[in-house]
Design a protein around this motif. Structure first.
Motif, short mmCIF file in Angstrom:
data_model
loop_
_atom_site.label_atom_id
_atom_site.label_comp_id
_atom_site.label_asym_id
_atom_site.label_seq_id
_atom_site.Cartn_x
_atom_site.Cartn_y
_atom_site.Cartn_z
N LYS A 5 29.61 1.07 55.90
CA LYS A 5 29.78 2.07 54.85
C LYS A 5 30.55 1.47 53.66
O LYS A 5 30.23 1.74 52.51
N HIS A 6 31.55 0.66 53.96
CA HIS A 6 32.32 0.00 52.90
C HIS A 6 31.42 -0.92 52.08
O HIS A 6 31.49 -0.93 50.85
N ASN A 7 30.57 -1.69 52.76
CA ASN A 7 29.66 -2.59 52.06
C ASN A 7 28.65 -1.83 51.22
O ASN A 7 28.30 -2.26 50.12
N GLU A 8 28.18 -0.68 51.72
CA GLU A 8 27.24 0.13 50.95
C GLU A 8 27.90 0.67 49.69
O GLU A 8 27.30 0.65 48.61
N ARG A 9 29.13 1.14 49.81
CA ARG A 9 29.85 1.65 48.63
C ARG A 9 30.11 0.54 47.62
O ARG A 9 29.98 0.73 46.42
N LYS A 10 30.48 -0.63 48.13
CA LYS A 10 30.74 -1.75 47.24
C LYS A 10 29.46 -2.14 46.50
O LYS A 10 29.50 -2.41 45.30
N ILE A 54 37.67 8.07 39.36
CA ILE A 54 36.77 8.38 40.47
C ILE A 54 37.07 7.48 41.66
O ILE A 54 37.13 7.95 42.80
N LEU A 55 37.27 6.19 41.42
CA LEU A 55 37.59 5.27 42.51
C LEU A 55 38.91 5.64 43.17
O LEU A 55 39.05 5.57 44.39
N PHE A 56 39.87 6.07 42.38
CA PHE A 56 41.20 6.42 42.89
C PHE A 56 41.16 7.73 43.67
O PHE A 56 41.65 7.80 44.80
N HIS A 57 40.55 8.77 43.10
CA HIS A 57 40.57 10.09 43.72
C HIS A 57 39.46 10.28 44.76
O HIS A 57 39.72 10.84 45.83
N ASN A 58 38.25 9.84 44.47
CA ASN A 58 37.14 10.10 45.37
C ASN A 58 37.02 9.06 46.49
O ASN A 58 36.54 9.38 47.56
N TYR A 59 37.40 7.82 46.19
CA TYR A 59 37.22 6.74 47.16
C TYR A 59 38.55 6.16 47.67
O TYR A 59 38.56 5.18 48.40
N LEU A 91 30.29 8.95 40.15
CA LEU A 91 29.77 7.79 39.43
C LEU A 91 28.39 8.08 38.85
O LEU A 91 28.02 7.54 37.81
N GLU A 92 27.64 8.95 39.51
CA GLU A 92 26.32 9.32 39.02
C GLU A 92 26.40 10.02 37.67
O GLU A 92 25.57 9.81 36.79
N GLU A 93 27.41 10.87 37.47
CA GLU A 93 27.59 11.55 36.19
C GLU A 93 27.86 10.55 35.07
O GLU A 93 27.34 10.69 33.95
#
Length: 104
Positions: A5-10, A54-59, A91-93
Motif C-alpha cells: 500500500k505504501h508503494n502504491e501511494r508513493k 494533503i500529505l500531512f493531514h490525509n496521509y 490530490l485528485e482535486e
C-alpha cells in the motif's frame, strides 16, 4: 500501512508530481518568462502548500517526508503547512485544477 500500500501511494504521488511539472515541459519559454512573475510564484507556492497539507493531514506524512517527496526542505514544508489553509480535499482535486489550467 503495508509495504504494498505504501508503494502504491508513493507511485500515485510521483504521478501527481509529474503532472505538476508537465506544463514546464510543454511550454519551456513561457515557464522561463513566468519565473519573474510574482503571480506565478504565488500559484506554485499555493499548490505546493495544498499538496503538503494533503500529505500531512490525509496521509500522515512528516515534514521531512513531505520535503523529500516535493524536493523542498522540511522547514519549507512546515512553513507551507502552517501558513496556508487546506482548500483541496484530495490530490485528485489538485490534478483537476491544474489540468483545467485556469491559473496558468
Amino acid at each position: 500501512m503495508t509495504t504494498k500500500k505504501h508503494n502504491e501511494r508513493k507511485a500515485q504521488l510521483t504521478k501527481y508530481l509529474e503532472q505538476l511539472d508537465e506544463f514546464n515541459w510543454h511550454h519551456p519559454t513561457q515557464v522561463s518568462e513566468m519565473a519573474d512573475s510574482q503571480h506565478e510564484r504565488d500559484n506554485r507556492t499555493y499548490y505546493l502548500a495544498q499538496i503538503s497539507l494533503i500529505l500531512f493531514h490525509n496521509y500522515q506524512q512528516s515534514y521531512m517526508q513531505i520535503g523529500q517527496m516535493l524536493n523542498i526542505s522540511s522547514r519549507t514544508a512546515r512553513r507551507l503547512i502552517n501558513d496556508y489553509e487546506q482548500d483541496c480535499g484530495s490530490l485528485e482535486e489538485i490534478t483537476e485544477e491544474l489540468q483545467n489550467g485556469e491559473d496558468w
